[in-house]
Scaffold this motif. Structure first.
Motif, short mmCIF file in Angstrom:
data_model
loop_
_atom_site.label_atom_id
_atom_site.label_comp_id
_atom_site.label_asym_id
_atom_site.label_seq_id
_atom_site.Cartn_x
_atom_site.Cartn_y
_atom_site.Cartn_z
N CYS A 118 0.87 -1.18 0.00
CA CYS A 118 0.00 0.00 0.00
C CYS A 118 0.91 1.24 0.00
O CYS A 118 1.86 1.30 0.77
N CYS A 124 0.54 3.07 3.89
CA CYS A 124 1.07 2.44 5.12
C CYS A 124 2.26 1.53 4.83
O CYS A 124 2.90 1.03 5.76
N CYS A 133 -4.90 0.20 0.59
CA CYS A 133 -5.47 -0.84 1.46
C CYS A 133 -6.71 -0.32 2.18
O CYS A 133 -6.89 0.88 2.37
N CYS A 173 -6.23 2.13 5.12
CA CYS A 173 -5.96 3.53 4.77
C CYS A 173 -7.15 4.19 4.10
O CYS A 173 -7.33 5.40 4.18
N ARG A 195 -6.16 -1.91 9.55
CA ARG A 195 -6.99 -2.74 8.66
C ARG A 195 -8.03 -3.52 9.45
O ARG A 195 -9.17 -3.69 9.00
ZN ZN Z 1 -2.49 1.12 3.71
#
Ligand code: ZN
Ligand code: ZN
Length: 257
Positions: free
Chosen positions: A27, A30, A52, A55, A244
């Protein structure tokens, strides 16, 4: 000489086929590996980034650290659009910039006749071939599926296998799983297990279930299953993050494994 060459070629191909393929990209926000599962990330046509779920779900801040509305892209912060027409225009622009994901996506829209695109299998294949040439692994898989189902092309099992293999080598765990299933049908359990194990490391959890099943039925050893489990744990260790988890807990649409 001819025979020798083709043997070498086979051996090389086998080695390449069963090598652990490259992993999903990280990603860009992150820097953690992107999950394989589709709902674990989103593609943004504004900047062509795959971000992702963690994020995407997290608040977006401006340069001064103030929270800004979440209608903006978390990467380039351009205002998000929700109309199909505008999104289509954006993705078409990305195509002109040789964006493999945009090429792949619009191919899917043509295949499904979605978002105002007419159903057109030939057009879909043309776009997937371009995406594949740019390195899009799943585009190879979709071409393989087309040869399997005869959508836009004549059914051709050999070509279908060829494209599935290319996809698997490039890192598509779904194609790898299909190759495993074909090997089971052909009675080649050893080869099937190799494919399934690689697919597990790529985040294809269904593969783990199949290995478990093969173990239960006596077609795989306890060691095979233990190794697959370890592979899956290693995969999870790479993709899991509190951010996440938070996104997935807030919304089923952000489930990432
Ligand atoms: Zn991310
Ligand atoms: Zn953006």
């Amino acid at each position: 000489m001819g025979i020798r060459n083709s043997n070498n070629k086979n051996k090389e191909h086998e080695e390449e086929l069963f090598k652990q393929p490259p992993t999903e990209e990280d990603c860009p926000i992150c820097f953690l590996r992107l999950p394989y599962l589709g709902s674990g990330s989103r593609y943004y046509a504004c900047c062509g980034k795959v971000i992702c779920c963690g994020c995407v779900h997290a608040p977006v801040y401006d340069d001064r650290g103030n929270e800004i509305d979440d209608q903006r892209c978390p990467f380039c912060r351009s205002l998000r659009t929700s109309s199909d027409e505008e999104l289509n225009e954006m993705e078409k622009k990305r195509i002109q910039a040789d964006d493999d994901i945009a090429l792949f996506n619009i191919g899917v829209y043509y295949r499904d006749g979605r978002y105002g695109f007419p159903q057109d299998y030939t057009k879909a294949l043309e776009l997937w071939h371009r995406a594949a040439e740019l390195g899009h692994a799943a585009a190879y898989r979709n071409i393989g599926v087309a040869y399997e189902t005869g959508r836009g092309v004549e059914v051709d099992k050999k070509k279908s296998e060829y494209y599935h293999e290319l996809a698997a080598i490039k890192g598509d765990a779904g194609a790898r799983f299909s190759l495993g299933c074909h090997e089971v049908c052909a009675g080649n359990i050893d080869r099937a297990l190799k494919h399934y194990t690689i697919a597990v490391r790529g985040g294809y959890s269904e593969s783990l279930e199949v290995i478990k099943d093969l173990y239960k039925k006596g077609h795989a050893t306890k060691d095979d299953y233990a190794k697959a489990l370890q592979s899956y744990q290693a995969y999870l260790a790479e993709i899991k993050s509190p951010q996440r988890d938070k996104a997935a807990a807030a919304d089923e649409e952000y489930r990432y494994y």
